[in-house]
Design a protein around this motif. Structure first.
Motif, PDB file in Angstrom:
ATOM      1  N   SER A 206      67.772 -20.837 -60.233  1.00 12.49           N
ATOM      2  CA  SER A 206      67.870 -20.902 -61.700  1.00 12.49           C
ATOM      3  C   SER A 206      68.852 -21.974 -62.184  1.00 12.49           C
ATOM      4  CB  SER A 206      68.278 -19.533 -62.248  1.00 12.49           C
ATOM      5  OG  SER A 206      69.488 -19.108 -61.646  1.00 12.49           O
ATOM      6  N   ILE A 207      69.730 -22.472 -61.321  1.00 13.99           N
ATOM      7  CA  ILE A 207      70.686 -23.503 -61.780  1.00 13.99           C
ATOM      8  C   ILE A 207      70.438 -24.872 -61.131  1.00 13.99           C
ATOM      9  CG2 ILE A 207      72.489 -21.817 -62.341  1.00 13.99           C
ATOM     10  CD1 ILE A 207      73.960 -22.861 -59.756  1.00 13.99           C
ATOM     11  N   LEU A 208      69.352 -24.970 -60.332  1.00  8.88           N
ATOM     12  CA  LEU A 208      69.062 -26.236 -59.629  1.00  8.88           C
ATOM     13  C   LEU A 208      69.013 -27.426 -60.588  1.00  8.88           C
ATOM     14  CD1 LEU A 208      66.300 -25.777 -56.896  1.00  8.88           C
ATOM     15  CD2 LEU A 208      68.616 -26.710 -56.613  1.00  8.88           C
ATOM     16  N   ARG A 209      68.432 -27.203 -61.760  1.00  6.89           N
ATOM     17  CA  ARG A 209      68.237 -28.277 -62.727  1.00  6.89           C
ATOM     18  C   ARG A 209      69.559 -28.925 -63.135  1.00  6.89           C
ATOM     19  NH1 ARG A 209      63.150 -28.067 -65.061  1.00  6.89           N
ATOM     20  NH2 ARG A 209      63.040 -25.810 -64.795  1.00  6.89           N
ATOM     21  N   ARG A 210      70.596 -28.113 -63.260  1.00  9.71           N
ATOM     22  CA  ARG A 210      71.865 -28.725 -63.693  1.00  9.71           C
ATOM     23  C   ARG A 210      72.870 -28.886 -62.541  1.00  9.71           C
ATOM     24  NH1 ARG A 210      71.834 -23.530 -66.089  1.00  9.71           N
ATOM     25  NH2 ARG A 210      73.573 -22.197 -65.413  1.00  9.71           N
ATOM     26  N   ALA A 211      72.400 -28.727 -61.305  1.00 12.01           N
ATOM     27  CA  ALA A 211      73.286 -28.909 -60.146  1.00 12.01           C
ATOM     28  C   ALA A 211      72.598 -29.839 -59.143  1.00 12.01           C
ATOM     29  CB  ALA A 211      73.613 -27.555 -59.517  1.00 12.01           C
ATOM     30  N   PRO A 212      72.641 -31.162 -59.403  1.00 10.95           N
ATOM     31  CA  PRO A 212      71.864 -32.107 -58.594  1.00 10.95           C
ATOM     32  C   PRO A 212      72.287 -32.190 -57.131  1.00 10.95           C
ATOM     33  CG  PRO A 212      73.328 -33.272 -60.123  1.00 10.95           C
ATOM     34  CD  PRO A 212      73.370 -31.828 -60.506  1.00 10.95           C
ATOM     35  N   ARG A 213      73.478 -31.709 -56.796  1.00 16.54           N
ATOM     36  CA  ARG A 213      73.923 -31.776 -55.399  1.00 16.54           C
ATOM     37  C   ARG A 213      73.622 -30.499 -54.636  1.00 16.54           C
ATOM     38  NH1 ARG A 213      77.603 -35.733 -54.462  1.00 16.54           N
ATOM     39  NH2 ARG A 213      78.291 -36.906 -56.266  1.00 16.54           N
ATOM     40  N   LEU A 214      73.001 -29.551 -55.310  1.00 18.36           N
ATOM     41  CA  LEU A 214      72.780 -28.242 -54.691  1.00 18.36           C
ATOM     42  C   LEU A 214      71.473 -28.197 -53.900  1.00 18.36           C
ATOM     43  CD1 LEU A 214      73.895 -25.312 -54.543  1.00 18.36           C
ATOM     44  CD2 LEU A 214      72.526 -24.806 -56.578  1.00 18.36           C
ATOM     45  N   ILE A 215      71.533 -27.597 -52.711  1.00 27.48           N
ATOM     46  CA  ILE A 215      70.355 -27.355 -51.879  1.00 27.48           C
ATOM     47  C   ILE A 215      70.289 -25.851 -51.630  1.00 27.48           C
ATOM     48  CG2 ILE A 215      69.263 -27.782 -49.645  1.00 27.48           C
ATOM     49  CD1 ILE A 215      71.102 -30.315 -49.469  1.00 27.48           C
ATOM     50  N   VAL A 216      69.210 -25.223 -52.088  1.00 30.90           N
ATOM     51  CA  VAL A 216      69.070 -23.777 -51.896  1.00 30.90           C
ATOM     52  C   VAL A 216      68.132 -23.533 -50.717  1.00 30.90           C
ATOM     53  CG1 VAL A 216      68.286 -21.617 -52.940  1.00 30.90           C
ATOM     54  CG2 VAL A 216      69.448 -23.330 -54.347  1.00 30.90           C
ATOM     55  N   MET A 217      68.593 -22.757 -49.738  1.00 34.95           N
ATOM     56  CA  MET A 217      67.756 -22.467 -48.572  1.00 34.95           C
ATOM     57  C   MET A 217      67.298 -21.022 -48.579  1.00 34.95           C
ATOM     58  SD  MET A 217      69.103 -24.662 -45.426  1.00 34.95           S
ATOM     59  CE  MET A 217      69.256 -26.437 -45.683  1.00 34.95           C
ATOM     60  N   ARG A 218      65.995 -20.840 -48.335  1.00 33.29           N
ATOM     61  CA  ARG A 218      65.417 -19.502 -48.332  1.00 33.29           C
ATOM     62  C   ARG A 218      64.598 -19.308 -47.058  1.00 33.29           C
ATOM     63  NH1 ARG A 218      65.238 -17.560 -53.840  1.00 33.29           N
ATOM     64  NH2 ARG A 218      64.689 -15.588 -52.890  1.00 33.29           N
ATOM     65  N   THR A 219      64.206 -18.073 -46.796  1.00 32.71           N
ATOM     66  CA  THR A 219      63.454 -17.781 -45.581  1.00 32.71           C
ATOM     67  C   THR A 219      62.433 -16.676 -45.818  1.00 32.71           C
ATOM     68  OG1 THR A 219      63.648 -17.057 -43.276  1.00 32.71           O
ATOM     69  CG2 THR A 219      65.218 -16.117 -44.824  1.00 32.71           C
ATOM     70  N   PHE A 220      61.398 -16.670 -45.001  1.00 36.86           N
ATOM     71  CA  PHE A 220      60.424 -15.572 -44.997  1.00 36.86           C
ATOM     72  C   PHE A 220      60.775 -14.532 -43.925  1.00 36.86           C
ATOM     73  CE2 PHE A 220      58.097 -18.693 -47.385  1.00 36.86           C
ATOM     74  CZ  PHE A 220      57.269 -17.961 -48.214  1.00 36.86           C
ATOM     75  N   SER A 221      61.947 -14.698 -43.286  1.00 36.68           N
ATOM     76  CA  SER A 221      62.283 -13.838 -42.135  1.00 36.68           C
ATOM     77  C   SER A 221      62.880 -12.491 -42.513  1.00 36.68           C
ATOM     78  CB  SER A 221      63.286 -14.555 -41.222  1.00 36.68           C
ATOM     79  OG  SER A 221      62.729 -15.722 -40.684  1.00 36.68           O
ATOM     80  N   LYS A 222      63.400 -12.331 -43.727  1.00 40.61           N
ATOM     81  CA  LYS A 222      64.136 -11.116 -44.046  1.00 40.61           C
ATOM     82  C   LYS A 222      63.323 -10.248 -45.012  1.00 40.61           C
ATOM     83  CE  LYS A 222      67.046 -12.637 -41.172  1.00 40.61           C
ATOM     84  NZ  LYS A 222      68.074 -13.624 -41.348  1.00 40.61           N
ATOM     85  N   ALA A 223      63.448 -10.451 -46.329  1.00 42.21           N
ATOM     86  CA  ALA A 223      62.733  -9.591 -47.275  1.00 42.21           C
ATOM     87  C   ALA A 223      61.218  -9.657 -47.078  1.00 42.21           C
ATOM     88  CB  ALA A 223      63.088  -9.979 -48.712  1.00 42.21           C
ATOM     89  N   PHE A 224      60.692 -10.810 -46.678  1.00 44.96           N
ATOM     90  CA  PHE A 224      59.239 -10.986 -46.560  1.00 44.96           C
ATOM     91  C   PHE A 224      58.673 -10.443 -45.249  1.00 44.96           C
ATOM     92  CE2 PHE A 224      57.423 -13.258 -50.164  1.00 44.96           C
ATOM     93  CZ  PHE A 224      58.572 -13.627 -50.855  1.00 44.96           C
ATOM     94  N   GLY A 225      59.530 -10.042 -44.319  1.00 46.89           N
ATOM     95  CA  GLY A 225      59.029  -9.396 -43.097  1.00 46.89           C
ATOM     96  C   GLY A 225      58.216 -10.289 -42.181  1.00 46.89           C
TER      97      GLY A 225
END
Ligand SMILES: *Cc1c(COP(=O)(O)O)cnc(C)c1O
Length: 368
Positions: A206-225
Motif C-alpha cells: 500500500s505504500i510502494l507508490r510513495r517509497a521508491p526504494r522499497l522492495i516488498v517480498m512475498r511468498t506462496f509458501s506460508k499462508a497459501f500452503g
C-alpha cells in the motif's frame, strides 16, 4: 582432507568456506511438524485441481521464461503494474538475486538481529557484508516487546537494509510508520520480507507508490500452503525489478508452479482468508496457554508461529524441551542462543487438537 579434496577446495571461493550449509529438519520426519511455519490446514483446493489437470507432457517442455501469467495475476491482486513484479523459485531465490543485483561485492547489508537465518548466508554467498543491529528490548518479563533501532539501522549507510515483518523468528510486527521512515531515510534500497504479512493484517504494498526504494517480498509458501512448489516474488519499481530479473535468469518457476499459483490467486482467496483466520485464532490461544503454564516468555506475534523463551531457572533448556517433544512425535524449531534473547522455541500454529498435544507435552515450571 585428501589431496583431491584439498585441490578442489583451493579452486573454490574463500567466502564460501565460512557459510554454513542450511540444515532443515534433523532426523526422521515426525507425525506433527510445527517447525517450518507452513500451512497446517492443508492445500488450496483450486491450486490442487490446476496441478492435477496438467498433462504429463508439461514436464517435457520449458515453462515461459519469466512466468508472465503469474506476474500478471500478482500485479492484478496487488493493484500494481506487471512490470513491478519479479517472481522466483521461492522468495529465498528472489532475496539472493536482489542481493546479487543491487549491491557490489564488499558492500554492507544491514539487518536486525535476530531475523531470518538465511540473510547472513545469502549476504556472504554474494560477497556482501552483513551488519547486525540488535532489536531494542522492552515490555514486561511476561510479555516482552521488541522495537526497531531506526537510527542505528540507518547509520550503517548500507547498500541494502533488510527488514522482516512480521519478523521470523520473533513474530514482531514492525509499525508501518517505521517502515516508511526507514524507506525514506535509506541511502540504498530497503527489502521488506513479508513472508507472514497475511497473518499481520497489513502490507507495505500500500505504500510502494510513495517509497521508491522499497522492495516488498512475498511468498506462496506460508499462508497459501504451496511451500513444496517453491514460489516467491518481489514488488518494486520497474527499474529495480529489471535488475533482480537479470540476476534471476529465465525458467526459475517450474511449469507446475506457475499454473498452480495463478489458480490459487484467482480462486483460492476465500480458502486462504479462512485458514489465516484460524491460524490467528490458534496463535492467540497458544500464546495465552503458554502464559498460563508460566515460565515461558511469550513474544507478541503477528505471524503463524509463536516464539517462547523458557526461563532456564525453572524449566529445562530448549534442547531438552525439544528432545521431549520429539519423543511425543512433535517437531518445533529451536534456537540455542538468539542475540539478546537466549534459547528459544518457535512453534508453528496448527489446528487446535495438535496445539493441545503440544501443550500437554511441554514441561511445567518447577516453582510458580
Ligand atoms: C518461510 C520464509 C520465507 C519463504 O521462503 P520461500 O523460499 O518463499 O519458501 C521467506 N522469508 C522468511 C522470513 C520466511 O520465514
Amino acid at each position: 582432507m585428501t589431496r583431491t579434496t584439498a585441490a578442489v577446495m583451493a579452486s573454490g571461493r574463500d567466502a564460501y568456506r565460512e557459510i554454513p550449509l542450511y540444515s532443515g529438519a534433523h532426523g526422521p520426519a515426525l507425525p506433527i511438524d510445527l517447525s517450518d511455519n507452513t500451512n497446517q490446514w492443508g492445500v488450496p483446493p483450486a491450486a490442487a485441481r490446476a496441478l492435477a489437470s496438467l498433462s504429463p507432457a508439461t514436464m517435457a517442455r520449458y515453462p515461459a521464461a519469466y512466468a508472465p501469467a503469474l506476474s500478471e495475476a500478482i500485479a492484478a491482486s496487488a493493484g500494481v503494474a506487471a512490470d513491478m513484479v519479479v517472481t522466483g523459485c521461492g522468495s529465498d531465490q528472489v532475496l539472493d538475486c536482489a542481493f546479487r543485483a543491487l549491491a557490489d561485492p564488499g558492500s554492507r547489508v544491514a539487518h536486525l538481529a535476530p531475523t531470518f537465518v538465511m540473510v547472513p548466508s545469502a549476504a556472504h554467498a554474494n560477497s556482501l557484508q552483513p551488519v547486525a543491529i540488535p532489536w531494542r528490548a522492552g515490555g514486561s518479563p511476561d510479555t516482552p516487546e521488541l522495537a526497531v533501532d531506526e537510527e542505528a539501522l540507518l547509520a550503517v549507510d548500507a547498500k541494502i537494509i533488510y527488514l522482516c515483518s512480521p519478523n521470523n523468528p520473533t513474530g514482531t510486527f514492525i509499525p508501518p510508520a517505521v517502515i516508511e521512515r526507514i524507506a525514506a531515510g535509506a541511502s540504498g534500497v530497503v527489502i521488506l520480507d513479508e513472508a507472514y504479512a497475511e497473518f499481520g493484517g497489513w502490507s507495505a504494498v500500500s505504500i510502494l507508490r510513495r517509497a521508491p526504494r522499497l522492495i516488498v517480498m512475498r511468498t506462496f509458501s506460508k499462508a497459501f500452503g504451496l511451500a513444496g512448489l517453491r514460489i516467491g516474488y518481489a514488488l518494486a519499481q520497474p527499474a529495480i525489478v529489471r535488475e533482480i530479473a537479470k540476476a534471476r535468469g529465465p525458467y526459475a518457476l517450474s511449469a507446475f508452479a506457475e499454473p498452480a499459483a495463478v489458480a490459487a490467486l484467482g480462486e483460492d482467496m476465500d480458502w486462504v482468508r479462512e485458514k489465516v483466520g484460524l491460524a490467528i485464532e490458534a496463535r492467540e490461544r497458544l500464546a495465552a496457554a503458554l502464559r498460563e503454564i508460566g515460565g515461558y516468555r511469550v513474544y507478541p506475534s503477528a505471524a503463524n508461529f509463536v516464539m517462547a523463551v523458557p526461563d532456564v531457572r525453572r524449566l529445562p533448556d530448549v534442547m531438552a524441551i525439544a528432545a521431549n517433544l520429539r519423543s511425543a512425535g512433535i517437531a518445533v524449531r529451536t534456537f540455542s542462543d538468539l542475540p539478546g534473547i537466549g534459547g528459544a522455541l518457535r512453534i508453528t500454529v496448527a489446528p487446535w487438537p495438535l496445539m493441545s498435544r503440544l501443550i500437554d507435552a511441554l514441561p511445567r515450571p518447577d516453582r510458580p
